[in-house]
Design a protein around this motif. Structure first.
Motif, PDB file in Angstrom:
ATOM      1  N   ALA A 181      21.452  -2.169  -4.228  1.00  0.00           N
ATOM      2  CA  ALA A 181      21.866  -1.136  -3.839  1.00  0.00           C
ATOM      3  C   ALA A 181      22.310  -1.017  -2.817  1.00  0.00           C
ATOM      4  N   SER A 182      21.678  -1.507  -1.611  1.00  0.00           N
ATOM      5  CA  SER A 182      21.332  -1.416  -0.064  1.00  0.00           C
ATOM      6  C   SER A 182      23.537  -1.887   0.108  1.00  0.00           C
ATOM      7  N   GLU A 183      24.001  -2.963  -0.490  1.00  0.00           N
ATOM      8  CA  GLU A 183      25.530  -2.662  -0.623  1.00  0.00           C
ATOM      9  C   GLU A 183      26.143  -1.655  -1.002  1.00  0.00           C
ATOM     10  N   VAL A 184      25.713  -1.423  -2.221  1.00  0.00           N
ATOM     11  CA  VAL A 184      26.168   0.302  -2.403  1.00  0.00           C
ATOM     12  C   VAL A 184      25.936   0.976  -1.394  1.00  0.00           C
ATOM     13  N   LEU A 185      24.762   1.663  -0.672  1.00  0.00           N
ATOM     14  CA  LEU A 185      24.709   2.642   0.307  1.00  0.00           C
ATOM     15  C   LEU A 185      25.301   2.564   1.466  1.00  0.00           C
ATOM     16  N   GLU A 198      18.875   3.674  -6.134  1.00  0.00           N
ATOM     17  CA  GLU A 198      18.148   2.058  -7.107  1.00  0.00           C
ATOM     18  C   GLU A 198      18.164   1.799  -8.044  1.00  0.00           C
ATOM     19  N   SER A 199      17.985   2.853  -9.175  1.00  0.00           N
ATOM     20  CA  SER A 199      18.060   2.403 -10.309  1.00  0.00           C
ATOM     21  C   SER A 199      20.200   2.574 -10.563  1.00  0.00           C
ATOM     22  N   LEU A 200      21.079   3.339  -9.880  1.00  0.00           N
ATOM     23  CA  LEU A 200      21.779   3.302 -10.357  1.00  0.00           C
ATOM     24  C   LEU A 200      22.829   2.781  -9.331  1.00  0.00           C
ATOM     25  N   GLY A 201      22.918   2.482  -7.989  1.00  0.00           N
ATOM     26  CA  GLY A 201      23.432   1.283  -7.643  1.00  0.00           C
ATOM     27  C   GLY A 201      22.961  -0.277  -8.041  1.00  0.00           C
ATOM     28  N   ALA A 202      21.318  -1.044  -8.019  1.00  0.00           N
ATOM     29  CA  ALA A 202      21.433  -2.083  -8.296  1.00  0.00           C
ATOM     30  C   ALA A 202      21.526  -1.916  -9.801  1.00  0.00           C
ATOM     31  N   GLY A 203      21.692  -0.983 -10.779  1.00  0.00           N
ATOM     32  CA  GLY A 203      22.116  -1.072 -12.716  1.00  0.00           C
ATOM     33  C   GLY A 203      23.612  -1.318 -13.012  1.00  0.00           C
ATOM     34  N   LEU A 204      24.171  -0.950 -11.467  1.00  0.00           N
ATOM     35  CA  LEU A 204      25.757  -0.779 -12.041  1.00  0.00           C
ATOM     36  C   LEU A 204      26.149  -2.491 -11.140  1.00  0.00           C
ATOM     37  N   ARG A 205      25.665  -2.767  -9.891  1.00  0.00           N
ATOM     38  CA  ARG A 205      25.271  -4.164  -9.594  1.00  0.00           C
ATOM     39  C   ARG A 205      25.525  -4.632 -10.626  1.00  0.00           C
ATOM     40  N   VAL A 206      24.393  -5.491 -11.557  1.00  0.00           N
ATOM     41  CA  VAL A 206      23.751  -6.594 -12.069  1.00  0.00           C
ATOM     42  C   VAL A 206      23.899  -6.362 -13.261  1.00  0.00           C
TER      43      VAL A 206
END
Length: 232
Positions: free
Chosen positions: A23-27, A44-52
């Motif tokens: 999520a930090s990478e997206v932020l 957190e759910s959006l950023g990490a969810g889409l990433r992984v």
């Protein structure tokens, strides 16, 4: 000037540290997405969810006091750049529709697509992402946040006007909890306090809180919010 730059970097680093690396990478690529998501937990759910490529769950409190929970999973994981680009695209789509502060459902509809009812029949509107399960791209549930509409109105009135809040048990009204907010907040910030309280309760695995649990969660979040406002 060097001190100011260092301070900005420290603040940015502290904000990023509150999220997972994904999520930090997206932020870092699109800082405005944090506010767009509606809460830290949602981002957190959006950023990490889409990433992984895992399930995204977004929680919103609706204007009538319902806790709206929407879940969806994209078909494929995205890079940080792709995630930021897709979410920024969704943000612009919703801004064009007058949704500057969208709900989780609004975000899910743009990302996963939806059906429009037209005179000639239902028409599928594609989303910005392909769902992992096209037969059930999203799951939505609605539950009363405060146990009753009256409790929610009392919370919002108290947080925005500084008046005493009374919470009555929805089953047995003899059980009540009262408190008076320490500060007065704008409506948007008051709703953020309630979302943060809901997230706090969720972390404790409390889905349907009793009025004393609800009071404790709201008061704790409000103490931090009021302290921060007083120190600014």
């Amino acid at each position: 000037m060097r001190c100011l730059i260092l301070l900005v970097l420290l603040v940015a680093g502290h904000a990023a540290a509150q999220y997972s690396p994904a999520a930090s990478e997206v932020l870092a690529l699109a800082p405005r997405l944090e506010a767009f998501a509606g809460s830290r937990a949602n981002f957190e759910s959006l950023g990490a969810g889409l990433r992984v490529g895992r399930q995204v769950t977004l929680v919103t409190i609706t204007p009538d006091g319902m806790r709206e929970i929407v879940s969806f999973t994209a078909a494929d994981p995205l890079s940080a750049e792709e995630s930021a680009r897709v979410l920024e695209n969704a943000r612009y789509h919703l801004l064009d529709r007058g949704r500057a502060t969208p709900s989780g459902w609004d975000i899910a509809l743009v990302l996963m697509g939806h059906m429009d009812i037209t005179p000639s029949g239902p028409v599928r509107q594609p989303g910005l992402l392909a769902p992992a399960d096209p037969r059930k791209p999203m799951v939505l549930s609605l539950r009363p946040f405060a146990g009753s509409p009256a409790n929610y109105r009392s919370l919002m009135r108290g947080l925005t006007q500084g008046s005493p809040v009374m919470l009555a048990d929805p089953v047995d009204a003899r059980f009540k909890e009262r408190f008076t907010p320490q500060c007065v907040l704008p409506e948007a910030q008051a709703r953020q306090v309630l979302i943060a309280a809901a997230e706090r309760l969720a972390k404790q695995h409390i889905g349907d809180p009793a009025v004393d649990e609800l009071r404790a969660a709201v008061v704790r979040v409000l103490e931090v919010k009021c302290s921060a406002a007083a120190g600014s």
